[in-house]
Scaffold this motif. Structure first.
Motif, PDB file in Angstrom:
ATOM      1  N   ASP A   1     -16.475-107.621  34.494  1.00 56.09           N
ATOM      2  CA  ASP A   1     -16.522-108.572  33.391  1.00 56.09           C
ATOM      3  C   ASP A   1     -15.099-109.061  33.120  1.00 56.09           C
ATOM      4  O   ASP A   1     -14.296-108.350  32.509  1.00 56.09           O
ATOM      5  CB  ASP A   1     -17.117-107.914  32.151  1.00 56.09           C
ATOM      6  N   SER A   2     -14.775-110.256  33.567  1.00 57.00           N
ATOM      7  CA  SER A   2     -13.416-110.778  33.424  1.00 57.00           C
ATOM      8  C   SER A   2     -13.062-111.099  31.979  1.00 57.00           C
ATOM      9  O   SER A   2     -11.884-111.307  31.656  1.00 57.00           O
ATOM     10  CB  SER A   2     -13.241-112.031  34.289  1.00 57.00           C
ATOM     11  N   ASN A   3     -14.071-111.149  31.102  1.00 59.35           N
ATOM     12  CA  ASN A   3     -13.808-111.423  29.687  1.00 59.35           C
ATOM     13  C   ASN A   3     -13.550-110.160  28.875  1.00 59.35           C
ATOM     14  O   ASN A   3     -13.142-110.234  27.716  1.00 59.35           O
ATOM     15  CB  ASN A   3     -14.996-112.185  29.075  1.00 59.35           C
ATOM     16  N   ASN A   4     -13.790-109.012  29.487  1.00 60.61           N
ATOM     17  CA  ASN A   4     -13.558-107.736  28.799  1.00 60.61           C
ATOM     18  C   ASN A   4     -12.116-107.310  29.037  1.00 60.61           C
ATOM     19  O   ASN A   4     -11.764-106.849  30.119  1.00 60.61           O
ATOM     20  CB  ASN A   4     -14.523-106.676  29.313  1.00 60.61           C
ATOM     21  N   LEU A   5     -11.287-107.475  28.034  1.00 62.10           N
ATOM     22  CA  LEU A   5      -9.862-107.172  28.160  1.00 62.10           C
ATOM     23  C   LEU A   5      -9.499-105.839  27.513  1.00 62.10           C
ATOM     24  O   LEU A   5      -8.318-105.511  27.363  1.00 62.10           O
ATOM     25  CB  LEU A   5      -9.040-108.297  27.527  1.00 62.10           C
ATOM     26  N   GLU A   6     -10.510-105.068  27.182  1.00 62.41           N
ATOM     27  CA  GLU A   6     -10.279-103.777  26.529  1.00 62.41           C
ATOM     28  C   GLU A   6      -9.539-102.818  27.457  1.00 62.41           C
ATOM     29  O   GLU A   6      -9.827-102.715  28.642  1.00 62.41           O
ATOM     30  CB  GLU A   6     -11.619-103.165  26.121  1.00 62.41           C
ATOM     31  N   GLY A   7      -8.567-102.111  26.900  1.00 68.57           N
ATOM     32  CA  GLY A   7      -7.871-101.062  27.643  1.00 68.57           C
ATOM     33  C   GLY A   7      -6.665-101.518  28.425  1.00 68.57           C
ATOM     34  O   GLY A   7      -5.954-100.687  29.008  1.00 68.57           O
ATOM     35  N   LEU A   8      -6.388-102.829  28.488  1.00 70.16           N
ATOM     36  CA  LEU A   8      -5.195-103.281  29.198  1.00 70.16           C
ATOM     37  C   LEU A   8      -3.952-102.830  28.430  1.00 70.16           C
ATOM     38  O   LEU A   8      -3.875-102.947  27.212  1.00 70.16           O
ATOM     39  CB  LEU A   8      -5.200-104.799  29.337  1.00 70.16           C
ATOM     40  N   PHE A   9      -2.983-102.319  29.172  1.00 70.07           N
ATOM     41  CA  PHE A   9      -1.833-101.680  28.531  1.00 70.07           C
ATOM     42  C   PHE A   9      -0.573-101.967  29.332  1.00 70.07           C
ATOM     43  O   PHE A   9      -0.602-101.999  30.561  1.00 70.07           O
ATOM     44  CB  PHE A   9      -2.067-100.160  28.457  1.00 70.07           C
ATOM     45  N   ALA A  10       0.516-102.215  28.631  1.00 68.67           N
ATOM     46  CA  ALA A  10       1.837-102.348  29.253  1.00 68.67           C
ATOM     47  C   ALA A  10       2.790-101.407  28.534  1.00 68.67           C
ATOM     48  O   ALA A  10       2.750-101.291  27.306  1.00 68.67           O
ATOM     49  CB  ALA A  10       2.334-103.789  29.163  1.00 68.67           C
ATOM     50  N   THR A  11       3.634-100.728  29.287  1.00 69.33           N
ATOM     51  CA  THR A  11       4.597 -99.799  28.692  1.00 69.33           C
ATOM     52  C   THR A  11       5.503-100.544  27.702  1.00 69.33           C
ATOM     53  O   THR A  11       6.062-101.595  28.052  1.00 69.33           O
ATOM     54  CB  THR A  11       5.456 -99.157  29.781  1.00 69.33           C
ATOM     55  N   PRO A  12       5.640-100.050  26.489  1.00 69.25           N
ATOM     56  CA  PRO A  12       6.497-100.722  25.497  1.00 69.25           C
ATOM     57  C   PRO A  12       7.932-100.853  25.995  1.00 69.25           C
ATOM     58  O   PRO A  12       8.412-100.053  26.805  1.00 69.25           O
ATOM     59  CB  PRO A  12       6.414 -99.800  24.272  1.00 69.25           C
ATOM     60  N   ASP A  13       8.627-101.883  25.519  1.00 73.10           N
ATOM     61  CA  ASP A  13      10.031-102.087  25.883  1.00 73.10           C
ATOM     62  C   ASP A  13      10.839-100.837  25.560  1.00 73.10           C
ATOM     63  O   ASP A  13      10.684-100.233  24.497  1.00 73.10           O
ATOM     64  CB  ASP A  13      10.601-103.296  25.125  1.00 73.10           C
ATOM     65  N   GLY A  14      11.682-100.450  26.507  1.00 73.58           N
ATOM     66  CA  GLY A  14      12.489 -99.250  26.342  1.00 73.58           C
ATOM     67  C   GLY A  14      11.868 -98.025  26.967  1.00 73.58           C
ATOM     68  O   GLY A  14      12.544 -97.003  27.163  1.00 73.58           O
ATOM     69  N   GLY A  15      10.561 -98.095  27.303  1.00 72.71           N
ATOM     70  CA  GLY A  15       9.877 -96.971  27.943  1.00 72.71           C
ATOM     71  C   GLY A  15       9.992 -97.042  29.463  1.00 72.71           C
ATOM     72  O   GLY A  15      10.425 -98.045  30.034  1.00 72.71           O
ATOM     73  N   VAL A  16       9.597 -95.962  30.114  1.00 73.09           N
ATOM     74  CA  VAL A  16       9.640 -95.892  31.587  1.00 73.09           C
ATOM     75  C   VAL A  16       8.335 -96.444  32.147  1.00 73.09           C
ATOM     76  O   VAL A  16       7.253 -95.943  31.826  1.00 73.09           O
ATOM     77  CB  VAL A  16       9.852 -94.440  32.057  1.00 73.09           C
ATOM     78  N   LYS A  17       8.429 -97.468  32.968  1.00 72.66           N
ATOM     79  CA  LYS A  17       7.231 -98.101  33.499  1.00 72.66           C
ATOM     80  C   LYS A  17       6.503 -97.168  34.471  1.00 72.66           C
ATOM     81  O   LYS A  17       7.112 -96.375  35.181  1.00 72.66           O
ATOM     82  CB  LYS A  17       7.583 -99.423  34.173  1.00 72.66           C
ATOM     83  N   ARG A  18       5.183 -97.346  34.508  1.00 75.45           N
ATOM     84  CA  ARG A  18       4.323 -96.486  35.318  1.00 75.45           C
ATOM     85  C   ARG A  18       3.814 -97.256  36.531  1.00 75.45           C
ATOM     86  O   ARG A  18       3.334 -98.384  36.418  1.00 75.45           O
ATOM     87  CB  ARG A  18       3.142 -95.963  34.485  1.00 75.45           C
TER      88      ARG A  18
END
Length: 408
Positions: free
Chosen positions: A194-211
């Motif tokens: 479901d391309s309209n379901n954007l639930e759970g998308l996450f980006a590491t906050p600025d200053g954090g270590v990217k995963r």
């Protein structure tokens, strides 16, 4: 009597126990959109499921008729599996007689597929093959390896060209087979979502270590894995690039799913010092349930993998590329011809090359330095693109059935 049933048969384990099941389910959506009733005939790891006999199965979220048989438990069972189509013949006679339009073999054993072709003729149906792999030859150190090598040669060079139509998954396979077929369709690995379901998308906050995330099987064939070119996914390349990134001051956390640290070092023992240097950055999780992998992939900033240009990788289409973009995670990878048409740098991917260490390290460092808002923008672009949703390929799939849509 209306002939509108397509039987899709192969070693896929429903509902989503392997990548084959994901592809077959997506292709079934295409066939349904064209007016056909799809019957999925796969395998089961249930020890109570008898080998070489079909039983009806039900799976949540799958509306198609489903049948399954157990994995071979003995040498006799295995010989029957690679050579007999008696169970399929019986199923058609008792459940779908006179209604079968086509039988699609998914990476089927060669002798059995040849017999499916004859069975389809008797049933007044078309015989097709869904071809998604062409493995390198195994080192001939056992009878099993010799049998596997013969099976691959016979299926790819003798049986597949004699089918009525073909589905391929890469330009490599299409180039090889197009001389024999008018009805040939190239479909990448597709995934319903479901391309309209954007639930759970996450980006590491600025200053954090990217995963960063990798999920798959590093060690495909132990007979080949002792040789570096036998590695399907070159996580050794990825780790060497990340080691260079760290030496230049880059920070990251890299989760590796599908292989344990000790198994990795069994094949690549010379990476022990490298893994020691990256001990604070890299975590091996081994084999985990698929839902856990999807959650980890959705919550990382980028997925990352690399592949060498060998027949095995060129013939297939990496499910991990499709899956990552479909869940909403941009990919860092090298550009092989099978995925290059689908790569949109700066949106769904970033390109790196093992042969260009300096530029690749710089690109990875640039990804790690992106603001959270930009990473999230890319993740939204991936998810909303529906780039690999099966319904985007209905017109292409219709070429398999030039005469009709769901009736004969």
């Amino acid at each position: 009597m209306k002939r509108n049933i397509v039987l899709y048969v192969g070693a896929f384990e429903l509902p989503d126990c392997n990548a084959a099941a994901q592809r077959v389910r997506a292709n079934a959506i295409l066939l349904t959109a064209l007016g056909y009733d799809v019957v999925l005939i796969g395998r089961s790891s249930d020890p109570d499921c008898p080998p070489n006999k079909l039983r009806r199965a039900q799976h949540v979220g799958i509306d198609h008729d489903c049948w399954e048989m157990g994995h071979p438990a003995s040498q006799k069972d295995w010989l029957r599996y690679i050579s007999s189509v008696a169970a399929l013949d019986k199923l058609i006679e008792h459940e779908y007689s006179g209604r079968v339009h086509s039988i699609i073999c998914y990476n089927f054993p060669a002798v059995a597929q040849f017999r499916v072709r004859k069975l389809a003729r008797r049933a007044g149906a078309r015989a097709m093959a869904d071809v998604t792999e062409w493995y390198q030859s195994l080192v001939p150190t056992s009878v099993a390896a010799l049998v596997k090598n013969f099976d691959t040669w016979f299926r790819m060079r003798i049986v597949n060209p004699r089918m009525d139509a073909l589905i391929t998954t890469s330009r490599y396979l299409t180039r090889y087979y197009e001389r024999w077929f008018d009805s040939l369709v190239e479909l990448p690995t597709l995934i319903e979502h479901d391309s309209n379901n954007l639930e759970g998308l996450f980006a590491t906050p600025d200053g954090g270590v990217k995963r960063l995330y990798y999920g798959g099987s590093v060690i495909e064939k132990r007979a080949l894995a002792k040789e570096k070119e036998g590695l399907k996914d070159r996580i050794d390349w990825v780790l060497e690039l990340l080691d260079a990134v760290k030496q230049e001051g880059g920070e990251f956390h890299f989760d590796i799913y599908g292989v344990a640290r000790e198994d990795y070092l069994e094949v690549l023992p010379y990476h022990e010092p490298l893994l020691q240097r990256l001990r604070e950055n890299v975590c091996f999780h081994g084999r985990r349930p698929r839902h856990e992998l999807l959650d980890a992939q959705r919550c990382c900033d980028f997925s990352i993998f690399m592949r060498s240009a060998i027949r095995t990788t060129l013939a297939g289409f990496p499910t991990k590329f499709t899956e990552s973009i479909s869940v909403g995670t941009p990919v860092i990878t090298n550009a092989l011809e099978n995925i290059e048409p689908y790569m949109n740098e700066g949106e769904n991917c970033e390109r790196i090359e093992y042969t260009n260490l300096e530029e690749s390290v710089a690109r990875i460092k640039a990804c790690l330095a992106l603001p959270a808002a930009e990473v999230l923008r890319r993740k939204l672009a991936c998810r909303q693109s529906a780039q690999f949703h099966p319904l985007r390929f209905v017109e292409e799939a219709a070429k398999l059935f030039p005469d009709q849509r769901g009736s004969q």
